[in-house]
Design an enzyme around this catalytic site. Sequence first.
Site, PDB file in Angstrom:
ATOM      1  N   HIS A  18       1.546  22.848 -18.687  1.00 46.20           N
ATOM      2  CA  HIS A  18       2.844  22.575 -19.300  1.00 46.20           C
ATOM      3  C   HIS A  18       4.016  22.933 -18.397  1.00 46.20           C
ATOM      4  O   HIS A  18       5.069  22.293 -18.477  1.00 46.20           O
ATOM      5  CB  HIS A  18       2.931  23.288 -20.644  1.00 46.20           C
ATOM      6  N   HIS A  41      -4.825  11.788 -24.423  1.00 52.92           N
ATOM      7  CA  HIS A  41      -5.570  12.655 -25.346  1.00 52.92           C
ATOM      8  C   HIS A  41      -4.583  13.689 -25.893  1.00 52.92           C
ATOM      9  O   HIS A  41      -4.562  14.833 -25.456  1.00 52.92           O
ATOM     10  CB  HIS A  41      -6.731  13.341 -24.626  1.00 52.92           C
ATOM     11  N   SER A 101       1.522  19.394 -25.471  1.00 53.84           N
ATOM     12  CA  SER A 101       2.293  18.560 -24.558  1.00 53.84           C
ATOM     13  C   SER A 101       3.063  17.437 -25.249  1.00 53.84           C
ATOM     14  O   SER A 101       4.165  17.094 -24.780  1.00 53.84           O
ATOM     15  CB  SER A 101       1.375  17.993 -23.467  1.00 53.84           C
ATOM     16  N   GLU A 119      -4.377   9.439 -29.655  1.00 55.48           N
ATOM     17  CA  GLU A 119      -5.332  10.419 -30.175  1.00 55.48           C
ATOM     18  C   GLU A 119      -6.316   9.708 -31.105  1.00 55.48           C
ATOM     19  O   GLU A 119      -5.890   9.005 -32.022  1.00 55.48           O
ATOM     20  CB  GLU A 119      -4.618  11.546 -30.915  1.00 55.48           C
ATOM     21  N   ASP A 144      -8.631   5.440 -28.762  1.00 55.56           N
ATOM     22  CA  ASP A 144      -9.311   6.132 -27.665  1.00 55.56           C
ATOM     23  C   ASP A 144      -8.389   6.194 -26.458  1.00 55.56           C
ATOM     24  O   ASP A 144      -7.718   5.208 -26.121  1.00 55.56           O
ATOM     25  CB  ASP A 144     -10.603   5.378 -27.318  1.00 55.56           C
ATOM     26  N   GLY A 145      -8.355   7.342 -25.802  1.00 54.46           N
ATOM     27  CA  GLY A 145      -7.413   7.541 -24.710  1.00 54.46           C
ATOM     28  C   GLY A 145      -7.593   6.571 -23.567  1.00 54.46           C
ATOM     29  O   GLY A 145      -6.609   6.080 -22.991  1.00 54.46           O
ATOM     30  N   ASP A 165      -5.693  14.285 -20.334  1.00 53.57           N
ATOM     31  CA  ASP A 165      -6.086  15.650 -20.684  1.00 53.57           C
ATOM     32  C   ASP A 165      -7.273  15.607 -21.649  1.00 53.57           C
ATOM     33  O   ASP A 165      -7.160  16.030 -22.802  1.00 53.57           O
ATOM     34  CB  ASP A 165      -4.871  16.354 -21.312  1.00 53.57           C
TER      35      ASP A 165
END
Length: 285
Positions: A18, A41, A101, A119, A144-145, A165
């Site tokens: 971060h 994600h 984030s 997400e 799905d990411g 991520d």
Amino acid sequence: MNYAHDFHAGNFADVLKHIFLVRILLYLRRKEAGFRYIETHAGGGLYDLGCARAEKTGEWRGGVLRLMQSEVAGPVRELIQPYLDCVAPYLSQEPPLYPGSPLIGAALLRPQDRLIACELHPEAFDRLAENLKTYRHAKPIEIDGYSGLKAYIPPPERRGLVLIDPPFEDAGEFARLGEALPAAARKWPTGIYMLWRPVKDRAAVAGFTRSLAQGLAAAGARAALRLELQIRPQERDGPLTRTDLLIVNPPFTLADEARLIMPELARSLGEAGSDCGVEVLFEAG
């Protein structure tokens, strides 16, 4: 499943990730034109540090809380203060909270900037949608990411950041990354990409990094930077103590900033055997 991040919110890995997320977003804000921030994600967006999961590990106390209580040298303090300013209002609540984030990013975006937060897990997505509902320039998407990475790259904006991520619960995660990240860089060569990874097997991660760097260079990326932080030696079957960030097309200021920040993080968050590294993997021309 990203909701398991409740156990780890605010730990040393989040602090590393971060801080540099904020540094990159502030860099992108230097120009008036809007930019796009994409998370593949995103997780739930906000974490209760007083819940049973967070209390079970207490990792945030050795992460964000320890950093906030540390005496950090002046030049480094200036670099990390914007991150601390983002998280301090949440930590001061009762029970303390930690923003993920998506919330950190959403708070830093201007009206002309846009956030897409992907997400897939239903529980985490519901939390994410609730936590982002006050940010009109943020759009949570239940997808799905990696599918989101294909669908939303390239965005209309020329500039921006993609944060990748994943939870790294799938044994095939590295293989998917090895394909997805160079493909995205090829489609959106002006974008910045930041990949977070746990590092338990250093040799395996080093081999993957070399292969990925070759793929990224072949895809037309102009540079790649790797930042590694170890807070103590990794024990077999022990909790994660080493992590890294791979940043593709980093801002030209970032490597020098990292050379100041990383040793201070190792000192502030680390114990005996702590270490850090800043490595330029390649630079075009």
